[in-house]
Enzyme design. Structure first.
Site, PDB file in Angstrom:
ATOM      1  N   GLU A  92       1.414   0.040  -4.927  1.00 62.52           N
ATOM      2  CA  GLU A  92       0.508   1.159  -5.160  1.00 62.52           C
ATOM      3  C   GLU A  92       1.364   2.418  -5.056  1.00 62.52           C
ATOM      4  OE1 GLU A  92      -3.325   3.636  -3.446  1.00 62.52           O
ATOM      5  OE2 GLU A  92      -2.032   2.515  -2.089  1.00 62.52           O
ATOM      6  N   ASP A 128       0.816  -1.207   0.000  1.00 67.56           N
ATOM      7  CA  ASP A 128       0.000   0.000   0.000  1.00 67.56           C
ATOM      8  C   ASP A 128       0.856   1.266   0.000  1.00 67.56           C
ATOM      9  OD1 ASP A 128      -2.634   1.385   0.464  1.00 67.56           O
ATOM     10  OD2 ASP A 128      -1.604   1.996   2.305  1.00 67.56           O
TER      11      ASP A 128
END
Length: 564
Positions: A295, A258
């Site tokens: 990401e 993330d």
């Protein structure tokens, strides 16, 4: 392996004997508590406290710091949530995937899902009943939003504080293993979303153990982690150990990391490079295909550049540019991060390179942004028309199916699935799910609950959305976000046809960007992929015959015509 890089947490070394290990360099004394008994732990030169004693699976334990009992930072299971003791977990499991070696990166068709809202039960095991339908659709990999233990029984995923403990209300580590095993038996890979840029606010006792955090940097979500300061080698190992644990003990096939842009690290050899190297080495040792996905909103090609060329070494990354370009074409939204998007040429450029912004001025960012990627491998980009962020970060959590016409929903599906990248679907989009996916939490501290409510309202200042944001703490917000499973069978069949077309058409199966050429004819985006031409019509007028440029081709795919 150096002593510093040994296993963390509770490791069974015999059926009734367990080694406990925790890093706390500034404390001379850490004790192990099992029931009401205290056991001394021996501290080594690296600051690790260790004890080996009699303990069986199911034993509850905690570490005592200055008379205060805290859960194990590397806990495998938190049966009483974030404030209770940890539990010793056995690695033993009757796996049925000995022949499973993973799937090739280019064969990934991802399906992102949130465990708590995907089924009425909201558990790992409840997902198993849906796997056959996903495989029939054409999905090859399920991606689980973060499952690290969070406070309470509901959270949209990013407030976890025990990164190695599979959420107790989802079914804990045993439930997760059963899901992974069932997926592999059906030929489906499992991707796990991990959060290494911050920890949630409630139950975050990690700072009490040692210098895991730093005040030198800030993140939007709390204290930054110490990846480049004093003692950071051991902080790095804490997170790398977590990544390897998911691979070794739970057989996951990929990790989606993330918000890597929020991991600030000025080391010559950054933590993220260490992380991808460790995972790649472990994949080689195990003889399995294991991937690292980032990401990143930086449009920085170094993220997917190999370590040997001074990159971070991720195998693939999410592409927000394609999403933003597509969303701005399908809707009238031009505020917030949609500023600077909305032309058919934007989408055409994103399809041909993976990024739109490759050094141009970004109005939203107020500066030059991005750099053109050198890769010609489309598998290094993951694209989507919807995902948890782009839905959940809207004020009301609306899905695309409630924002645009059915024709535009189908057009969006065609753009994503027929692109030269890895497509990802967000749970329920394949049948037109209308339930929102909203931001929800279940904290226990009233001050924190109110702070989250205030923060949530402030997030929408850059947008022109109207109304009141749903209360994150209200159980109704969570319940509204559960899938209703009221299927549009024709839409589902359309998705199945698109995925079959992608799979069975050689030119569409190839992700070589050198064979991709795009052109814009008014409101139509033309994409040549080898001998196949795909036309995407963004006008309100049906186009039975697309404008054909002077390209050589054998097949024209009509899957994206407005009449569908």
């Amino acid at each position: 392996m150096s002593p510093a890089n040994r296993a963390l947490g509770a490791t069974l070394i015999a059926p009734d004997r367990c080694e406990f290990r925790v890093w706390s360099p500034y404390r001379d004394r850490v004790e192990l508590r099992i029931d009401s008994h205290l056991f001394p732990m021996k501290k080594n030169a690296d600051g690790y406290h260790e004890a080996t004693i009699e303990a069986r699976p199911g034993t509850h334990y905690s570490y005592v710091l200055d008379g205060v009992a805290r859960p194990d930072p590397a806990s495998r299971y938190q049966p009483e949530s974030v404030h209770g003791p940890s539990e010793v977990v056995s690695r033993d499991f009757d796996w049925h995937d000995a022949q499973w070696k993973g799937i090739a990166l280019e064969d990934h068709v991802l399906y992102e899902l949130h465990v708590g809202t995907f089924t009425p039960e909201g558990t790992f095991e409840a997902i198993i009943a849906k796997l056959d339908a996903l495989k029939d659709l054409g999905i090859t990999a399920i991606e689980l939003l973060p499952i690290g233990q969070f406070p309470g029984t509901r959270n949209w995923g990013y407030d976890g504080v025990y990164i190695s403990a599979a959420q107790n209300s989802y079914g804990g580590p045993l439930g997760l293993k059963r899901l992974v095993d069932a997926a592999h038996q059906r030929g489906l890979a499992v991707i796990l979303d991990v959060v290494y840029n911050h920890l949630g606010p409630e139950g975050n006792y990690l700072r009490e153990f040692g210098p895991y955090f730093t005040d030198r940097y800030k993140t939007p979500w709390g204290q930054a982690l110490n990846f480049d300061g004093p003692h950071s080698d051991h902080v790095r190992w804490f997170f790398i150990h977590n990544a390897l644990m998911w691979i070794d003990e739970f057989h996951v096939d990929a990790l989606r990391v993330d918000a890597v842009h929020a991991i600030i690290d000025h080391s010559a050899e950054p933590f993220l490079q260490d992380l991808t190297t460790a995972v790649r080495d472990r994949a080689r040792e195990l003889g399995r295909r294991i991937y690292m996905i980032a990401e990143s909103d930086l449009n920085d090609p170094r993220v997917i550049t190999p370590k040997e060329s001074l990159g971070l070494g991720f195998d693939s990354q999410w592409s927000d540019d394609l999403h933003h370009s597509l969303h701005a074409l399908l809707t009238p939204e031009r505020t917030g991060y949609y500023v600077g998007y909305g032309k058919t040429g934007d989408l055409a450029r994103a399809i041909s390179t993976g990024y739109l912004y490759t050094g141009q001025h970004s109005v939203y960012r107020g500066r030059k942004y991005g750099l053109e990627p050198k890769t010609k491998d489309g598998a290094q980009f993951i694209v989507y028309a919807q995902n948890h962020d782009q839905v959940g970060n809207r004020m009301h959590g609306e899905r695309l199916s409630t924002l645009v016409s059915p024709e535009k929903v189908r057009l969006a599906a065609a753009v994503v699935i027929l692109s030269p990248f890895l497509p990802m679907l967000f749970m329920g989009e394949e049948y037109g799910e209308t339930a929102p996916f909203q931001y929800f939490t279940s904290h226990s501290d009233e001050d924190l609950i109110n702070a989250v409510r205030r923060g949530r309202r402030e997030e929408f200042d850059d947008f022109e959305w109207v109304g009141e944001a749903p209360d994150p703490h209200a159980e109704d917000t969570f319940l509204r976000s559960k899938l209703r499973w009221k299927e549009d069978a024709s839409l589902r069949d359309f998705y199945r046809q698109l995925l079959r077309l992608r799979r069975e058409t050689p030119a569409l199966r190839s992700l070589d960007l050198r064979a991709v050429e795009t052109r814009v004819e008014g409101n139509v985006v033309l994409v040549r992929r080898g001998d196949t031409l795909v036309a995407f019509n963004f006008s309100d007028v049906p186009a039975d015959d697309p404008p054909l440029p002077a390209w050589g081709f054998n097949v024209w795919s009509a899957a994206a015509r407005r009449r569908f």
